[in-house]
Design a protein around this motif. Structure first.
Motif, PDB file in Angstrom:
ATOM      1  N   GLY A 150      -0.641  19.771 -22.569  1.00  0.00           N
ATOM      2  CA  GLY A 150      -1.317  19.696 -21.286  1.00  0.00           C
ATOM      3  C   GLY A 150      -2.815  19.659 -21.528  1.00  0.00           C
ATOM      4  O   GLY A 150      -3.288  19.387 -22.620  1.00  0.00           O
TER       5      GLY A 150
ATOM      6  N   ARG B 149       9.550  13.236 -21.194  1.00  0.00           N
ATOM      7  CA  ARG B 149       8.963  14.530 -20.842  1.00  0.00           C
ATOM      8  C   ARG B 149       8.249  14.407 -19.508  1.00  0.00           C
ATOM      9  O   ARG B 149       7.473  13.473 -19.291  1.00  0.00           O
TER      10      ARG B 149
ATOM     11  N   THR C  73       5.600  14.963 -17.746  1.00  0.00           N
ATOM     12  CA  THR C  73       4.189  15.329 -17.837  1.00  0.00           C
ATOM     13  C   THR C  73       3.453  14.796 -16.608  1.00  0.00           C
ATOM     14  O   THR C  73       2.825  13.741 -16.653  1.00  0.00           O
TER      15      THR C  73
ATOM     16  N   THR D  71       6.202  10.983 -19.983  1.00  0.00           N
ATOM     17  CA  THR D  71       5.905  10.529 -21.335  1.00  0.00           C
ATOM     18  C   THR D  71       7.206  10.253 -22.071  1.00  0.00           C
ATOM     19  O   THR D  71       7.874  11.188 -22.521  1.00  0.00           O
TER      20      THR D  71
ATOM     21  N   GLN E 280       2.133   8.852 -20.347  1.00  0.00           N
ATOM     22  CA  GLN E 280       1.729   8.800 -18.937  1.00  0.00           C
ATOM     23  C   GLN E 280       1.884   7.395 -18.354  1.00  0.00           C
ATOM     24  O   GLN E 280       1.014   6.892 -17.641  1.00  0.00           O
TER      25      GLN E 280
ATOM     26  N   TYR F 284       3.356  22.046 -23.334  1.00  0.00           N
ATOM     27  CA  TYR F 284       3.724  20.649 -23.518  1.00  0.00           C
ATOM     28  C   TYR F 284       3.412  19.821 -22.276  1.00  0.00           C
ATOM     29  O   TYR F 284       3.505  18.595 -22.310  1.00  0.00           O
ATOM     30  N   GLY F 285       3.131  20.469 -21.184  1.00  0.00           N
ATOM     31  CA  GLY F 285       2.839  19.748 -19.956  1.00  0.00           C
ATOM     32  C   GLY F 285       4.061  19.362 -19.156  1.00  0.00           C
ATOM     33  O   GLY F 285       3.957  18.707 -18.123  1.00  0.00           O
TER      34      GLY F 285
END
Length: 286
Positions: free
Chosen positions: A15, A54, A56, A61, A97, A251-252
């Protein structure tokens, strides 16, 4: 199944914060494998691929990691343990992203392992390996050593395995504020059972960065759980499993990942390989 001592660099995405952590061993890379047990003498090709996303926020991601490993269970023993050698070659791709995808080769790994048959279907192994630098910008680029300790029970068609990783980075590291490569510890856990040619069970893994002493560093960690299904086609053994983070730290967001692995014997000592297995202890094969 086969003790795999390979895999790509993990690509953790932190993050907000001034430092980006990195790990040379992808968490969860060995789940499903009885890595504490001896491999029957022979030469093996292991291919593995995993794809996950993930969360995020505000985007996601996605990350794809692909590896090819050669494993040689030599005819030699040292200190009572079977000598086993590994060479791993990863290729990965990431789309951070929702931006344009990037891809490239990760860090190659060369490793040697000693595996002891403890009797009563228990095995223990120790692996020492080295990751070489990579020129791919989004992977870990600093050379490192990996120490791995595994204990497996493979009796009565069970695979109960705990596999502990400790990674130590070498040489000069990037300056503060650019990237931080902390030493790390990972733990992969497996509890599966075979029913004929089928294999089913649960897997889990955890990872954590170790303290770096760098101001502003945000140590990352995660715990993930999942389920595994495998099928033995004869010479080729396939495994598929899905994991999901239940805890993440810096890790966000949490990761959901699908994994596929194939173990292909290129040469195998037929006297050691029991029918329907691609890994057995020496005593089981008699």
């Amino acid at each position: 199944m086969l003790a795999v001592a390979c895999l790509a660099s993990a690509m953790p995405f932190a993050g907000s914060g001034p430092a980006l952590a990195g790990s040379a061993a992808q968490p969860g890379q060995s789940v499903g494998l009885p890595v504490g047990a001896q491999i029957p003498h022979g030469l093996y090709l292991i291919t593995a691929s995993n794809f996950g996303v993930r969360d995020t926020a505000p985007g996601v991601t996605p990350l794809n990691v692909n590896t090819m490993t050669l494993a040689w269970a030599t005819p030699w023993d040292l200190l009572g343990g079977r000598v086993q050698l590994f060479a791993g070659f990863p290729y990965s791709a990431v789309g951070p992203q929702n931006s344009d995808w990037q891809s490239g080769f990760g860090q190659p790994l060369l490793a040697g392992q000693l595996a002891w048959d403890l009797g009563n279907d228990f095995g223990f192994s120790y692996l020492l390996g080295g990751y070489f630098p990579s020129q791919t910008g989004f992977t870990t680029q600093v050379p490192s050593l990996t120490h791995r300790f595994a204990l497996s029970y493979v009796g009565n068609d069970w695979n109960l395995t705990g596999h502990l990783f400790y990674g130590h980075f070498l040489g000069d590291r990037p300056p503060p504020g650019v990237a931080t490569y902390p030493d790390y510890m990972n733990l992969d856990l497996t509890a599966t059972k075979k029913f004929g040619k089928w294999q089913v069970g649960a897997v889990a893994f955890a990872s954590t960065d170790l303290p770096t002493g760098v101001a502003g560093d945000r140590a990352q960690g995660q715990i993930a759980v999942g389920g595994l299904v495998g099928y033995n086609f004869g010479p080729v053994n396939l495994q598929a499993f899905v994991t999901r983070d239940v805890i993440d730290r810096n890790y966000g967001g949490r990761d959901t990942r699908a994994w596929l692995r194939a173990v292909i014997p290129l040469y195998q000592d037929k006297q050691e390989a029991a029918p329907g297995r691609t890994l057995v202890t020496r005593e089981q094969s008699r």
